[in-house]
Enzyme design. Sequence first.
Site, mmCIF file in Angstrom:
data_model
loop_
_atom_site.group_PDB
_atom_site.id
_atom_site.type_symbol
_atom_site.label_atom_id
_atom_site.label_comp_id
_atom_site.label_asym_id
_atom_site.label_seq_id
_atom_site.Cartn_x
_atom_site.Cartn_y
_atom_site.Cartn_z
ATOM 1 N N THR A 73 -13.460 -7.814 1.337
ATOM 2 C CA THR A 73 -12.596 -6.656 1.609
ATOM 3 C C THR A 73 -13.512 -5.506 2.046
ATOM 4 O O THR A 73 -14.743 -5.609 1.946
ATOM 5 C CB THR A 73 -11.823 -6.236 0.341
ATOM 6 O OG1 THR A 73 -12.700 -5.513 -0.524
ATOM 7 C CG2 THR A 73 -11.240 -7.432 -0.395
ATOM 8 N N ASP B 269 4.901 1.837 -3.829
ATOM 9 C CA ASP B 269 4.054 1.818 -5.014
ATOM 10 C C ASP B 269 4.256 0.490 -5.751
ATOM 11 O O ASP B 269 5.386 -0.030 -5.800
ATOM 12 C CB ASP B 269 4.460 2.979 -5.933
ATOM 13 C CG ASP B 269 3.399 3.265 -6.963
ATOM 14 O OD1 ASP B 269 2.751 4.325 -6.877
ATOM 15 O OD2 ASP B 269 3.196 2.415 -7.865
ATOM 16 N N LYS C 32 -10.680 7.258 -17.082
ATOM 17 C CA LYS C 32 -10.303 8.041 -18.277
ATOM 18 C C LYS C 32 -9.229 7.308 -19.082
ATOM 19 O O LYS C 32 -8.269 6.792 -18.504
ATOM 20 C CB LYS C 32 -9.774 9.417 -17.855
ATOM 21 C CG LYS C 32 -10.865 10.298 -17.297
ATOM 22 C CD LYS C 32 -10.372 11.689 -17.014
ATOM 23 C CE LYS C 32 -11.535 12.492 -16.459
ATOM 24 N NZ LYS C 32 -11.144 13.408 -15.399
ATOM 25 N N ASP D 109 -15.907 -4.045 -8.456
ATOM 26 C CA ASP D 109 -17.311 -3.709 -8.684
ATOM 27 C C ASP D 109 -17.472 -3.128 -10.087
ATOM 28 O O ASP D 109 -18.591 -2.992 -10.573
ATOM 29 C CB ASP D 109 -17.749 -2.630 -7.686
ATOM 30 C CG ASP D 109 -16.891 -1.378 -7.865
ATOM 31 O OD1 ASP D 109 -15.663 -1.496 -7.711
ATOM 32 O OD2 ASP D 109 -17.448 -0.314 -8.199
ATOM 33 N N GLU E 278 0.860 -1.192 0.000
ATOM 34 C CA GLU E 278 0.000 0.000 0.000
ATOM 35 C C GLU E 278 0.893 1.238 0.000
ATOM 36 O O GLU E 278 1.888 1.284 0.702
ATOM 37 C CB GLU E 278 -0.906 -0.038 1.252
ATOM 38 C CG GLU E 278 -1.751 1.190 1.488
ATOM 39 C CD GLU E 278 -2.675 1.550 0.328
ATOM 40 O OE1 GLU E 278 -3.475 0.716 -0.110
ATOM 41 O OE2 GLU E 278 -2.561 2.705 -0.162
ATOM 42 N N TYR F 281 -13.980 -2.594 0.533
ATOM 43 C CA TYR F 281 -14.744 -2.095 -0.610
ATOM 44 C C TYR F 281 -15.830 -3.073 -1.027
ATOM 45 O O TYR F 281 -16.916 -2.684 -1.422
ATOM 46 C CB TYR F 281 -13.794 -1.779 -1.780
ATOM 47 C CG TYR F 281 -13.285 -0.367 -1.726
ATOM 48 C CD1 TYR F 281 -12.433 0.035 -0.706
ATOM 49 C CD2 TYR F 281 -13.679 0.581 -2.662
ATOM 50 C CE1 TYR F 281 -11.978 1.337 -0.628
ATOM 51 C CE2 TYR F 281 -13.222 1.889 -2.593
ATOM 52 C CZ TYR F 281 -12.369 2.264 -1.579
ATOM 53 O OH TYR F 281 -11.928 3.563 -1.510
ATOM 54 N N GLU F 282 -15.527 -4.338 -0.918
ATOM 55 C CA GLU F 282 -16.513 -5.370 -1.284
ATOM 56 C C GLU F 282 -17.756 -5.251 -0.391
ATOM 57 O O GLU F 282 -18.888 -5.320 -0.874
ATOM 58 C CB GLU F 282 -15.855 -6.748 -1.123
ATOM 59 C CG GLU F 282 -16.708 -7.902 -1.591
ATOM 60 C CD GLU F 282 -15.897 -9.189 -1.666
ATOM 61 O OE1 GLU F 282 -14.665 -9.162 -1.432
ATOM 62 O OE2 GLU F 282 -16.503 -10.225 -1.969
ATOM 63 N N ASP G 271 -8.100 0.842 -8.109
ATOM 64 C CA ASP G 271 -8.669 2.076 -8.672
ATOM 65 C C ASP G 271 -8.867 1.871 -10.173
ATOM 66 O O ASP G 271 -7.917 1.495 -10.872
ATOM 67 C CB ASP G 271 -7.721 3.257 -8.418
ATOM 68 C CG ASP G 271 -7.503 3.469 -6.917
ATOM 69 O OD1 ASP G 271 -8.469 3.282 -6.160
ATOM 70 O OD2 ASP G 271 -6.380 3.795 -6.518
HETATM 71 C C1 LIG Z 1 -10.056 1.375 -3.937
HETATM 72 S S1 LIG Z 1 -8.920 0.967 -2.696
HETATM 73 C C2 LIG Z 1 -9.247 -0.751 -2.368
HETATM 74 C C3 LIG Z 1 -8.731 -1.186 -1.027
HETATM 75 C C4 LIG Z 1 -8.889 -2.670 -0.677
HETATM 76 N N1 LIG Z 1 -8.130 -3.520 -1.579
HETATM 77 C C5 LIG Z 1 -10.335 -3.093 -0.647
HETATM 78 O O1 LIG Z 1 -10.731 -3.898 -1.513
HETATM 79 O O2 LIG Z 1 -11.065 -2.679 0.244
HETATM 80 C C6 LIG Z 1 -7.404 0.891 -3.631
HETATM 81 C C7 LIG Z 1 -6.161 0.975 -2.758
HETATM 82 O O3 LIG Z 1 -5.026 0.730 -3.570
HETATM 83 C C8 LIG Z 1 -4.006 1.667 -3.256
HETATM 84 N N2 LIG Z 1 -3.193 1.822 -4.483
HETATM 85 C C9 LIG Z 1 -3.647 2.244 -5.685
HETATM 86 N N3 LIG Z 1 -2.648 2.261 -6.594
HETATM 87 C C10 LIG Z 1 -1.536 1.831 -5.936
HETATM 88 C C11 LIG Z 1 -0.195 1.629 -6.336
HETATM 89 N N4 LIG Z 1 0.216 1.885 -7.586
HETATM 90 N N5 LIG Z 1 0.695 1.178 -5.408
HETATM 91 C C12 LIG Z 1 0.294 0.921 -4.132
HETATM 92 N N6 LIG Z 1 -0.987 1.105 -3.694
HETATM 93 C C13 LIG Z 1 -1.886 1.546 -4.585
HETATM 94 C C14 LIG Z 1 -4.751 2.923 -2.861
HETATM 95 O O4 LIG Z 1 -3.956 3.780 -2.057
HETATM 96 C C15 LIG Z 1 -5.948 2.338 -2.103
HETATM 97 O O5 LIG Z 1 -5.679 2.180 -0.738
#
Ligand SMILES: C[S@@+](CC[C@H](N)C(=O)[O-])C[C@H]1O[C@@H](n2cnc3c(N)ncnc32)[C@H](O)[C@@H]1O
Length: 213
Positions: free
Chosen positions: A191, A95, A121, A153, A68, A193-194, A117
């Site tokens: 999770t 990252d 776009k 989703d 994360e 989000y799920e 995410d």
């Molecule tokens: C929409 S959340 C989903 C969180 C979790 N996996 C869930 O299902 O509840 C996406 C997470 O991925 C992390 N994230 C997105 N791109 C990333 C990247 N390139 N490297 C590390 N973390 C990333 C974001 O900071 C965020 O916490």
Amino acid sequence: MRLRRKPHAKEAVRNHPRVVTEPERCRGKWHSLFGNDGPLYLELGTGKGRFLSRVCQTTPEVNWIGVERVEEVLLQALRKADESECDNLHFLWMDVHQLDEAFAEREVDRIYLHFSDPWPKKRHAKRRLTHSAFLERYKQVLKPGGEIRLKTDNEPFFDFSLEALEEAGYRILESTRDLHHSPYAEGNVTTEYEEKFTAKGIPIHYLRARRPD
Ligand SMILES: C[S@@+](CC[C@H](N)C(=O)[O-])C[C@H]1O[C@@H](n2cnc3c(N)ncnc32)[C@H](O)[C@@H]1O
């Protein structure tokens, strides 16, 4: 994800014993950190850590790593991990772009992508965690026979991911547009989000893909 910036989050994350601050030193030898030869599973974009804090308890034979990049979010995952008291769970504050700095070729058994995410776009497509550039990185670190498991989703993101995986040579082993009403629902661990999307009646898309040989 809405965030309240916490001034001490960076320091708290850096000093937390579950966070591996110099992952390049573990590259190729993660098993020594865990102290066993169990399979290595990663969750990329782990968020607040609900999934990991649960699966680490039910699968003590697996070595789990959450990746994360946002420290405030990771801090919440760390709290949950501590409550779970699992020894088989560590985190990387980085990252996903840096994956190959942390893992050697063919070191990882499985990668989980949960509600990544979607970057809707077109000009942001390269940021999607299933963009071909990421899939190549995963191919490098996954073992032969290693797998990617994805839940989302977001239907356009799911379609994009299916196509990108197939183009990159991954084999789709399972796929459904309504996980919770499918044969794959059994044993599913949710999770954050799920839970949120399911409460709104939004179906969960799921796939399982195998790395090309
Ligand atoms: C929409 S959340 C989903 C969180 C979790 N996996 C869930 O299902 O509840 C996406 C997470 O991925 C992390 N994230 C997105 N791109 C990333 C990247 N390139 N490297 C590390 N973390 C990333 C974001 O900071 C965020 O916490």
